[in-house]
Write a protein that holds these residues in place. Structure first.
Motif, PDB file in Angstrom:
ATOM      1  N   ARG A  51      52.819 -23.532  39.446  1.00  0.00           N
ATOM      2  CA  ARG A  51      51.669 -22.709  39.065  1.00  0.00           C
ATOM      3  C   ARG A  51      51.101 -22.031  40.302  1.00  0.00           C
ATOM      4  NH1 ARG A  51      48.588 -27.258  35.458  1.00  0.00           N
ATOM      5  NH2 ARG A  51      48.839 -28.336  37.466  1.00  0.00           N
ATOM      6  N   ASP A 363      49.885 -14.176  37.786  1.00  0.00           N
ATOM      7  CA  ASP A 363      49.624 -14.787  36.474  1.00  0.00           C
ATOM      8  C   ASP A 363      49.117 -16.208  36.684  1.00  0.00           C
ATOM      9  OD1 ASP A 363      49.520 -15.587  33.861  1.00  0.00           O
ATOM     10  OD2 ASP A 363      51.684 -15.503  33.511  1.00  0.00           O
ATOM     11  N   ASP A 365      47.137 -18.140  34.739  1.00  0.00           N
ATOM     12  CA  ASP A 365      47.049 -19.053  33.601  1.00  0.00           C
ATOM     13  C   ASP A 365      48.334 -19.159  32.802  1.00  0.00           C
ATOM     14  OD1 ASP A 365      46.999 -16.540  32.502  1.00  0.00           O
ATOM     15  OD2 ASP A 365      45.041 -16.743  31.535  1.00  0.00           O
ATOM     16  N   GLY A 366      49.405 -18.516  33.252  1.00  0.00           N
ATOM     17  CA  GLY A 366      50.707 -18.670  32.610  1.00  0.00           C
ATOM     18  C   GLY A 366      50.833 -18.041  31.240  1.00  0.00           C
ATOM     19  N   ASP A 367      49.993 -17.036  30.949  1.00  0.00           N
ATOM     20  CA  ASP A 367      50.071 -16.394  29.634  1.00  0.00           C
ATOM     21  C   ASP A 367      50.966 -15.168  29.625  1.00  0.00           C
ATOM     22  OD1 ASP A 367      48.562 -14.549  31.016  1.00  0.00           O
ATOM     23  OD2 ASP A 367      46.896 -14.493  29.576  1.00  0.00           O
ATOM     24  N   GLY A 368      51.637 -14.903  30.750  1.00  0.00           N
ATOM     25  CA  GLY A 368      52.543 -13.768  30.818  1.00  0.00           C
ATOM     26  C   GLY A 368      51.893 -12.458  31.187  1.00  0.00           C
ATOM     27  N   ARG A 369      50.582 -12.456  31.411  1.00  0.00           N
ATOM     28  CA  ARG A 369      49.868 -11.227  31.781  1.00  0.00           C
ATOM     29  C   ARG A 369      49.313 -11.364  33.191  1.00  0.00           C
ATOM     30  NH1 ARG A 369      45.598 -10.879  27.063  1.00  0.00           N
ATOM     31  NH2 ARG A 369      45.503 -13.072  27.669  1.00  0.00           N
ATOM     32  N   PRO A 370      49.387 -10.293  33.980  1.00  0.00           N
ATOM     33  CA  PRO A 370      48.875 -10.388  35.352  1.00  0.00           C
ATOM     34  C   PRO A 370      47.357 -10.468  35.382  1.00  0.00           C
ATOM     35  CG  PRO A 370      49.577  -8.146  34.862  1.00  0.00           C
ATOM     36  CD  PRO A 370      50.000  -8.986  33.685  1.00  0.00           C
ATOM     37  N   ASP A 371      46.860 -11.302  36.268  1.00  0.00           N
ATOM     38  CA  ASP A 371      45.434 -11.429  36.520  1.00  0.00           C
ATOM     39  C   ASP A 371      45.109 -10.779  37.865  1.00  0.00           C
ATOM     40  OD1 ASP A 371      44.988 -13.320  34.226  1.00  0.00           O
ATOM     41  OD2 ASP A 371      46.322 -14.570  35.425  1.00  0.00           O
ATOM     42  N   ARG A 386      40.413 -12.399  34.322  1.00  0.00           N
ATOM     43  CA  ARG A 386      41.479 -12.825  33.417  1.00  0.00           C
ATOM     44  C   ARG A 386      41.473 -11.929  32.172  1.00  0.00           C
ATOM     45  NH1 ARG A 386      40.771 -18.817  31.884  1.00  0.00           N
ATOM     46  NH2 ARG A 386      38.898 -17.966  30.896  1.00  0.00           N
TER      47      ARG A 386
END
Length: 390
Positions: A51, A363, A365-371, A386
């Motif tokens: 992570r 990413d 939080d690992g949701d596949g979207r860049p933060d 986020r």
């Protein structure tokens, strides 16, 4: 970790040809509410758990925050590395945990000062880091990792901001940009220095593995000449590809640089101009096969001491957005989004409560979207934006 109430961010996009796209919305997560002088932030897996964590520095402290608790742990402090100015994190030895190169002992008007070290994490998150001195580097200011010679190993790209004899007001002694190759995590004497270019007031650099018409991986520099491309093939080629803003030195050229991509695959250069400037601009690629960019498109001229830039496709539509921030009056982070129907870039204020010194992404939080993560200097905070689910 402290999580503020969700900060809904609405981008109004006028369109007569189609329905407006879904609005961008973010949750504002405060990772650290008390980091004096926060100056730079980056995202890397420090503890090897798969992570991405957050590394931040400013003042006399370089620290990392463990995902997902965001527990803060110190890498260096005022005794081990005072006056930190830049870091570059990457897993150099293949153990899954990032080493961190740290530039420190920076002093704006003492350009012969500056030092570089490599920090290696301990066996567990709570163990102290091993610090290996590398070299004295006057006016050291920006660090990036990249495989510059395409040998499968990361090289450390080093950009001082000034040359050793630079002095106000113009700071006109050029900075000597160089790279360390043959990086060894246990023995700094094995590192080999490779000179790349001399540029005046080099504020930011970006590594590009591929770039149009370049013979090898390249380095882009935001400096007093605008955006400079350094192409280290058999001999180093330096090309001033866009001029940036005009003006008296050192308030000229460009201060930040990132490469973005349009939906049709063409590149653009995103810049903050001039040095510590007021403007966010883009330079579109004229042809996909050419290293030609322009004409300049001004997105915003209301920044005060602009110092932060990031480019990422945050909504997954194939078109990169631009995040920019400044640390002066009316401090903020803003996002600029292209409206395809009108071919206009629309600005929305993301956060008025961060005096933005730096912006990076990953990413978290690992949701596949860049933060996106910001470092706020005068506001003393590290903030994560986020993207919300649609």
């Amino acid at each position: 970790m402290r999580t503020a109430a969700g900060l809904a961010l609405i981008v109004a996009l006028a369109s007569t040809a189609r329905a407006d796209p879904p609005p961008l919305a973010f949750d504002r997560v405060v990772i650290d509410a008390d980091f004096p002088g926060a100056y730079q932030v980056e995202v890397a897996d420090v503890d090897g758990d798969g992570r991405p964590d957050v590394v931040a520095l400013g003042g006399d402290v370089c620290a990392w925050y463990q995902n997902p608790s965001w527990t803060k742990r110190i890498i260096t402090d005022g005794k081990t590395a005072p006056g930190v100015i830049s870091s570059a994190a990457a897993d150099l030895d293949g153990d899954g945990k990032a080493e961190v190169a740290i530039a420190y002992d920076f002093e704006m008007n003492q350009p012969r000062r500056g030092k570089l070290l490599l920090a290696k994490p301990g066996a567990s998150p709570d163990q102290p880091w091993t610090l290996m001195p590398v070299a004295d580097v006057g006016s050291i200011h920006r660090l990036r990792w990249g495989d510059l010679d395409a040998d499968g190993r990361l090289d450390l790209l080093v950009a001082p901001i000034f040359g050793p004899d630079a002095a106000p007001p113009a700071y006109d002694d050029p900075a000597r940009i160089f790279a360390y190759t043959a990086v060894d995590v246990a023995d700094a004497s094995r590192w080999k220095r490779r000179e790349l270019a001399s540029r005046r007031v080099t504020h930011a650099i970006e590594f590009q593995p591929k770039f149009p018409r370049a013979h090898s991986p390249t380095l882009l520099a935001a400096d007093n000449a605008g955006v400079t491309l350094v192409d280290p093939s058999t001999s180093t080629i330096v090309d001033d590809i866009v001029p940036g803003a005009d003006g008296p030195a050192p308030r000229r050229g460009a201060s930040e640089i990132h490469v973005g991509r349009f939906r049709d695959g063409r590149l653009f250069l995103a810049t903050v101009e001039p040095w510590h400037g007021t403007q966010v601009a883009i330079w579109p690629q004229i042809d996909r096969d050419l290293r030609s960019f322009g004409p300049r498109i001004l997105l915003d001229d209301t920044l005060a001491d602009g110092h932060a830039l990031w480019v990422v496709d945050v909504d997954g539509d194939g078109q990169d957005e631009i995040f920019a921030g400044h640390r002066g009056k009316d401090r903020r982070v803003a996002v600029y989004r292209l409206d395809d129907a009108t071919n206009a870039w629309r600005r929305t204020i993301v956060d008025p409560d961060v005096a933005a010194q730096d912006l990076r992404g990953g990413d978290l939080d690992g949701d596949g979207r860049p933060d996106v993560v910001a470092a706020g200097g005068a506001t003393r905070n590290i903030v994560w934006y986020r993207p919300r689910s649609r």
